[in-house]
Enzyme design. Sequence first.
Site, short mmCIF file in Angstrom:
data_model
loop_
_atom_site.label_atom_id
_atom_site.label_comp_id
_atom_site.label_asym_id
_atom_site.label_seq_id
_atom_site.Cartn_x
_atom_site.Cartn_y
_atom_site.Cartn_z
CE LYS A 1 -8.04 -12.50 -6.41
NZ LYS A 1 -7.98 -13.86 -6.89
CG LEU A 2 -8.79 -9.59 -14.69
CD1 LEU A 2 -9.45 -10.52 -15.71
CD2 LEU A 2 -8.36 -8.30 -15.37
CB ILE A 3 -12.13 -4.41 -12.15
CG1 ILE A 3 -10.83 -3.75 -11.67
CG2 ILE A 3 -13.34 -3.67 -11.60
CD1 ILE A 3 -10.66 -3.72 -10.20
CG HIS B 1 2.45 -1.94 -15.47
ND1 HIS B 1 2.19 -3.15 -14.86
CD2 HIS B 1 3.51 -2.14 -16.31
CE1 HIS B 1 3.06 -4.06 -15.30
NE2 HIS B 1 3.86 -3.47 -16.18
N GLY C 1 0.77 -1.24 0.00
CA GLY C 1 0.00 0.00 0.00
C GLY C 1 0.80 1.29 0.00
CB SER C 2 4.23 2.31 -0.96
OG SER C 2 4.36 2.12 -2.34
CG ASN D 1 -3.46 -0.74 -12.86
OD1 ASN D 1 -3.28 -0.82 -11.63
ND2 ASN D 1 -2.84 -1.53 -13.71
CG ASP E 1 -1.01 -4.35 -16.93
OD1 ASP E 1 -1.61 -3.76 -16.01
OD2 ASP E 1 -0.12 -5.19 -16.73
CD GLU F 1 4.84 2.18 -9.13
OE1 GLU F 1 3.76 1.96 -8.58
OE2 GLU F 1 5.71 1.31 -9.27
C1 GRF Z 1 3.28 -0.90 -7.64
O1 GRF Z 1 4.54 -1.11 -8.17
C2 GRF Z 1 2.26 -0.70 -8.73
O2 GRF Z 1 2.79 -0.12 -9.88
C3 GRF Z 1 1.84 -2.10 -9.05
O3 GRF Z 1 1.82 -2.76 -7.81
C4 GRF Z 1 2.74 -2.12 -6.93
C5 GRF Z 1 2.00 -1.78 -5.68
O4 GRF Z 1 2.88 -1.25 -4.71
N1 GRF Z 1 0.58 -2.13 -9.76
P1 GRF Z 1 2.29 -0.62 -3.38
O5 GRF Z 1 1.45 -1.69 -2.70
O6 GRF Z 1 1.49 0.58 -3.75
O7 GRF Z 1 3.50 -0.28 -2.57
#
Ligand code: GRF
Length: 221
Positions: A107-109, A125, A28-29, A123, A166, A195
């Site tokens: 999970k897929l939504i 990535h 959950g960062s 999303n 994706d 991110e």
């Molecule tokens: C991130 O790298 C995001 O791009 C991917 O999953 C990871 C989740 O990281 N979809 P966090 O749980 O938000 O730290």
Amino acid sequence: MRQIFVKFVLNFNKFENLNLCVLASGRGSNLKSIIRSQKSGKINSKVAIVISNNSNSGALNIAKSYQIPGFHISQKLFTSEEEYVNKFLELLSNYNIDLIVLAGYMKLIPIEIVRKYKNRILNIHPALIPSFCGKGLYGLKVHEAVLNYGAKVTGVTVHLVDEEYDTGPIVLQKTVKVKDDDTPESLQKRVLKWEHKMYQEAIKLFESKKFNIEGRKVFFT
Ligand code: GRF
């Protein structure tokens, strides 16, 4: 061959203070970073609820620590797919969710939700889509694949969610250089910092701009 573009214009009824639902399965960062952006006034939207398919996720703990309602919703907890989807939809509607933000959701939504919230699901990535993405490419595996391929750049992609992994239209991308001595871990760490910045930027765009989509092309005006 003539390409037919479907033009879609989205105008949220209320700009500036969108209600967000963050879906997360892991540490959950990104969730924490979005909450911090909200607390520091960098975004006006608020995380109204957090939903996780994993009852032990860091994301649900983060939600709790900020007194944000957190829900564990997993298909296994329901007797039918319909019940599961209805619970999801009920929460989204009860909390007046404008934008669904996937932050490491594994999970897929459900298709009903993708359809109802068309172009209102984001999303993130940790690579430059359409490279190093798709089913099975998540977490460190993405960065391992980038390094094994010998790519010189990687990055971050924020995109809209459609019915596959994706594949939805791209909202924002940021390139990140791959260093000669990078390990999957060092690359992951550097990409993750971006991110957090890019998700904040993407949410700000949805807060303040009119959003248009033609075919796969996303514009903010
Ligand atoms: C991130 O790298 C995001 O791009 C991917 O999953 C990871 C989740 O990281 N979809 P966090 O749980 O938000 O730290």
